[in-house]
Design a protein around this motif. Structure first.
Motif, PDB file in Angstrom:
ATOM      1  N   LEU A  41      24.551  53.213   4.507  1.00 13.61           N
ATOM      2  CA  LEU A  41      25.441  54.100   4.618  1.00 13.61           C
ATOM      3  C   LEU A  41      24.889  55.466   4.354  1.00 13.61           C
ATOM      4  O   LEU A  41      24.035  55.763   3.429  1.00 13.61           O
ATOM      5  N   LEU A  42      25.625  56.542   5.215  1.00 16.62           N
ATOM      6  CA  LEU A  42      25.069  57.823   4.657  1.00 16.62           C
ATOM      7  C   LEU A  42      26.552  58.796   4.774  1.00 16.62           C
ATOM      8  O   LEU A  42      27.152  58.431   5.965  1.00 16.62           O
ATOM      9  N   PRO A  43      26.487  59.814   4.151  1.00 14.26           N
ATOM     10  CA  PRO A  43      27.624  60.612   4.448  1.00 14.26           C
ATOM     11  C   PRO A  43      27.520  61.179   5.925  1.00 14.26           C
ATOM     12  O   PRO A  43      26.322  61.558   6.422  1.00 14.26           O
ATOM     13  N   VAL A  44      28.416  61.451   6.631  1.00 11.77           N
ATOM     14  CA  VAL A  44      28.308  61.949   7.836  1.00 11.77           C
ATOM     15  C   VAL A  44      27.548  63.449   8.096  1.00 11.77           C
ATOM     16  O   VAL A  44      26.744  63.421   9.041  1.00 11.77           O
ATOM     17  N   PRO A  45      27.398  64.269   7.298  1.00  2.92           N
ATOM     18  CA  PRO A  45      26.558  65.477   7.439  1.00  2.92           C
ATOM     19  C   PRO A  45      25.218  65.280   7.364  1.00  2.92           C
ATOM     20  O   PRO A  45      24.286  65.971   8.056  1.00  2.92           O
ATOM     21  N   GLN A  46      24.816  64.015   6.666  1.00  9.89           N
ATOM     22  CA  GLN A  46      23.424  63.598   6.472  1.00  9.89           C
ATOM     23  C   GLN A  46      23.031  62.634   7.739  1.00  9.89           C
ATOM     24  O   GLN A  46      21.996  62.528   8.414  1.00  9.89           O
ATOM     25  N   ALA A  47      24.238  61.728   8.257  1.00 10.44           N
ATOM     26  CA  ALA A  47      23.950  60.961   9.157  1.00 10.44           C
ATOM     27  C   ALA A  47      23.860  61.530  10.761  1.00 10.44           C
ATOM     28  O   ALA A  47      23.054  61.138  11.476  1.00 10.44           O
ATOM     29  N   SER A  92      23.495  61.163  16.512  1.00  7.43           N
ATOM     30  CA  SER A  92      24.219  62.094  17.239  1.00  7.43           C
ATOM     31  C   SER A  92      25.785  61.630  17.124  1.00  7.43           C
ATOM     32  O   SER A  92      26.609  62.618  17.561  1.00  7.43           O
ATOM     33  N   ARG A  93      26.053  60.413  17.479  1.00  9.66           N
ATOM     34  CA  ARG A  93      27.539  60.041  17.561  1.00  9.66           C
ATOM     35  C   ARG A  93      28.175  60.393  16.365  1.00  9.66           C
ATOM     36  O   ARG A  93      29.482  60.057  16.455  1.00  9.66           O
ATOM     37  N   ALA A  94      27.725  60.676  15.095  1.00  8.83           N
ATOM     38  CA  ALA A  94      28.292  61.073  13.990  1.00  8.83           C
ATOM     39  C   ALA A  94      28.719  62.667  14.024  1.00  8.83           C
ATOM     40  O   ALA A  94      29.492  62.995  13.177  1.00  8.83           O
ATOM     41  N   LEU A  95      28.282  63.437  14.950  1.00  5.75           N
ATOM     42  CA  LEU A  95      28.502  64.746  14.815  1.00  5.75           C
ATOM     43  C   LEU A  95      29.888  65.144  15.015  1.00  5.75           C
ATOM     44  O   LEU A  95      30.245  66.280  14.311  1.00  5.75           O
ATOM     45  N   THR A  96      30.787  64.576  15.430  1.00  2.71           N
ATOM     46  CA  THR A  96      32.294  64.831  15.730  1.00  2.71           C
ATOM     47  C   THR A  96      33.248  64.315  14.420  1.00  2.71           C
ATOM     48  O   THR A  96      34.271  64.650  14.644  1.00  2.71           O
ATOM     49  N   LEU A  97      32.504  63.651  13.489  1.00  2.00           N
ATOM     50  CA  LEU A  97      33.303  63.030  12.665  1.00  2.00           C
ATOM     51  C   LEU A  97      33.770  63.766  11.469  1.00  2.00           C
ATOM     52  O   LEU A  97      32.948  64.764  11.097  1.00  2.00           O
ATOM     53  N   PRO A  98      34.685  63.361  10.643  1.00  2.00           N
ATOM     54  CA  PRO A  98      34.918  64.171   9.301  1.00  2.00           C
ATOM     55  C   PRO A  98      33.895  64.110   8.420  1.00  2.00           C
ATOM     56  O   PRO A  98      33.206  63.091   8.183  1.00  2.00           O
ATOM     57  N   LYS A  99      33.598  65.210   7.776  1.00  2.00           N
ATOM     58  CA  LYS A  99      32.364  65.412   7.090  1.00  2.00           C
ATOM     59  C   LYS A  99      32.591  64.647   5.727  1.00  2.00           C
ATOM     60  O   LYS A  99      31.463  64.341   5.115  1.00  2.00           O
ATOM     61  N   ALA A 100      33.633  64.228   5.226  1.00  2.00           N
ATOM     62  CA  ALA A 100      33.711  63.594   3.904  1.00  2.00           C
ATOM     63  C   ALA A 100      33.755  61.990   4.403  1.00  2.00           C
ATOM     64  O   ALA A 100      33.781  61.270   3.387  1.00  2.00           O
ATOM     65  N   ALA A 101      33.500  61.465   5.476  1.00  2.00           N
ATOM     66  CA  ALA A 101      33.231  60.211   6.042  1.00  2.00           C
ATOM     67  C   ALA A 101      31.763  59.878   5.725  1.00  2.00           C
ATOM     68  O   ALA A 101      31.140  60.521   5.660  1.00  2.00           O
ATOM     69  N   LEU A 102      31.829  58.475   5.689  1.00  2.68           N
ATOM     70  CA  LEU A 102      30.433  57.742   5.729  1.00  2.68           C
ATOM     71  C   LEU A 102      30.312  57.037   7.218  1.00  2.68           C
ATOM     72  O   LEU A 102      31.154  56.885   7.941  1.00  2.68           O
ATOM     73  N   TRP A 103      29.070  56.928   7.651  1.00  2.00           N
ATOM     74  CA  TRP A 103      28.466  56.503   8.727  1.00  2.00           C
ATOM     75  C   TRP A 103      27.671  55.084   8.279  1.00  2.00           C
ATOM     76  O   TRP A 103      26.762  55.234   7.646  1.00  2.00           O
ATOM     77  N   LEU A 104      28.139  53.972   9.022  1.00  2.00           N
ATOM     78  CA  LEU A 104      27.451  52.710   8.855  1.00  2.00           C
ATOM     79  C   LEU A 104      26.481  52.535   9.640  1.00  2.00           C
ATOM     80  O   LEU A 104      26.626  52.495  11.127  1.00  2.00           O
ATOM     81  N   PHE A 105      25.070  52.325   9.427  1.00  2.01           N
ATOM     82  CA  PHE A 105      23.931  52.267  10.143  1.00  2.01           C
ATOM     83  C   PHE A 105      23.670  50.644  10.250  1.00  2.01           C
ATOM     84  O   PHE A 105      23.793  49.861   9.246  1.00  2.01           O
ATOM     85  N   LEU A 106      23.592  50.063  11.380  1.00  2.00           N
ATOM     86  CA  LEU A 106      23.345  48.591  11.915  1.00  2.00           C
ATOM     87  C   LEU A 106      22.184  48.778  12.792  1.00  2.00           C
ATOM     88  O   LEU A 106      21.807  49.433  13.565  1.00  2.00           O
ATOM     89  N   GLY A 107      21.255  47.558  12.341  1.00  2.00           N
ATOM     90  CA  GLY A 107      19.905  47.451  13.088  1.00  2.00           C
ATOM     91  C   GLY A 107      20.060  46.040  14.053  1.00  2.00           C
ATOM     92  O   GLY A 107      20.889  45.354  13.584  1.00  2.00           O
ATOM     93  N   PRO A 151      29.339  69.770   0.152  1.00  2.83           N
ATOM     94  CA  PRO A 151      29.324  70.283   1.452  1.00  2.83           C
ATOM     95  C   PRO A 151      28.289  69.341   2.204  1.00  2.83           C
ATOM     96  O   PRO A 151      28.422  69.108   3.700  1.00  2.83           O
ATOM     97  N   VAL A 152      27.302  68.741   1.738  1.00  2.00           N
ATOM     98  CA  VAL A 152      26.395  67.851   2.511  1.00  2.00           C
ATOM     99  C   VAL A 152      26.804  66.326   2.266  1.00  2.00           C
ATOM    100  O   VAL A 152      26.045  65.584   2.556  1.00  2.00           O
ATOM    101  N   GLY A 153      27.840  66.137   1.751  1.00  2.00           N
ATOM    102  CA  GLY A 153      28.513  64.759   1.594  1.00  2.00           C
ATOM    103  C   GLY A 153      27.988  64.307  -0.025  1.00  2.00           C
ATOM    104  O   GLY A 153      27.230  64.659  -0.898  1.00  2.00           O
ATOM    105  N   VAL A 154      29.068  63.194  -0.407  1.00  2.00           N
ATOM    106  CA  VAL A 154      28.856  62.796  -1.689  1.00  2.00           C
ATOM    107  C   VAL A 154      27.672  61.953  -1.621  1.00  2.00           C
ATOM    108  O   VAL A 154      27.056  61.507  -0.724  1.00  2.00           O
ATOM    109  N   GLU A 155      27.269  61.563  -2.852  1.00  4.06           N
ATOM    110  CA  GLU A 155      26.172  60.688  -3.033  1.00  4.06           C
ATOM    111  C   GLU A 155      26.606  59.458  -3.089  1.00  4.06           C
ATOM    112  O   GLU A 155      27.705  58.643  -3.603  1.00  4.06           O
ATOM    113  N   VAL A 156      25.755  58.328  -2.407  1.00  2.00           N
ATOM    114  CA  VAL A 156      26.306  57.104  -1.872  1.00  2.00           C
ATOM    115  C   VAL A 156      25.582  56.056  -2.971  1.00  2.00           C
ATOM    116  O   VAL A 156      24.312  56.628  -3.474  1.00  2.00           O
TER     117      VAL A 156
END
Length: 226
Positions: free
Chosen positions: A184-190, A195-210, A48-53
């Protein structure tokens, strides 16, 4: 006459305790591969908190250092080594049959699929491939004048810095200064970090770019969201 009680030596366990050796990437991959690949719906029920990356892809662990606008041969870790030995590893644990990756500059996800589970190679190639997609005229016409001006300034900056880039306007140009891979992080952790990841599917990943470079006096691309 009082007899002195014999003194017992206390054994300190600290003398015998040894810190466990950190898990190698190959060991992590072997454990991940022991799981059957699952679809996103199954993954979110069991994790529920996302798969392990994969540690080398995770925002919390990665030591990869690269600019997402550069070719794959420029991808190295902090010691200057390429990730060749990791390319066949599963990207997640458990492996996913279908993986969605979202970013701040794109409304639709990067979708990766593999009947044996999405791999490390697919993730890297998918991210780099996404940056080379041509921006459609319809999309560009939806931008505000301010956003369009900022993106075109980055377009010319990128062509001077990266001679290999196509002369068309690319998705990578819409990143502005944010071209450094941070993981990358699972959406629940991201969600806790962005906050832009709040509305995304929980099984997805969020890509962080600096931020990787700047243009003097130019406002950040994030001031002009899609």
């Amino acid at each position: 006459m009082l007899h002195e009680q014999p003194k017992h030596r206390s054994l300190s366990l600290r003398k015998f305790w040894k810190a466990p050796k950190p898990m190698t990437y190959d060991q992590w991959a072997a454990i991940a591969s022991a799981h059957l690949p699952v679809n996103p719906t199954q993954a979110i029920h069991t994790h529920p908190v996302g798969v392990e990356v994969h540690p080398m892809l995770s925002k919390y662990c990665t030591t990869l250092v690269f600019d997402v606008l550069e070719p794959a041969e420029y991808i190295v870790d902090a010691q200057g080594h390429g990730p060749m030995s990791l390319l066949t590893h599963p990207a997640t644990s458990p492996p996913l049959l279908k993986l969605e990756i979202f970013t701040f500059f794109r409304n639709v996800p990067l979708i990766l699929e593999n009947s044996g589970g999405v791999t490390f190679r697919q993730v890297l190639e998918g991210i780099l491939g996404l940056m080379t997609e041509t921006v459609r005229g319809r999309e560009a016409r939806e931008w505000s004048d301010e956003r369009r001006e900022v993106i075109y300034r980055w377009f010319w900056h990128n062509r001077q810095r990266n001679r290999h880039m196509d002369h068309c306007l690319l998705a990578g140009d819409t990143l502005g200064e944010f071209t450094k891979f941070e993981g990358l992080l699972p959406v629940p952790q991201a969600c806790a970090l962005d906050s832009r990841a709040l509305t995304l599917p929980k099984a997805a990943l969020w890509l962080f770019l600096g931020a990787n470079s700047t243009i003097p006096y130019l406002r950040p691309i994030t001031d002009f969201p899609v």
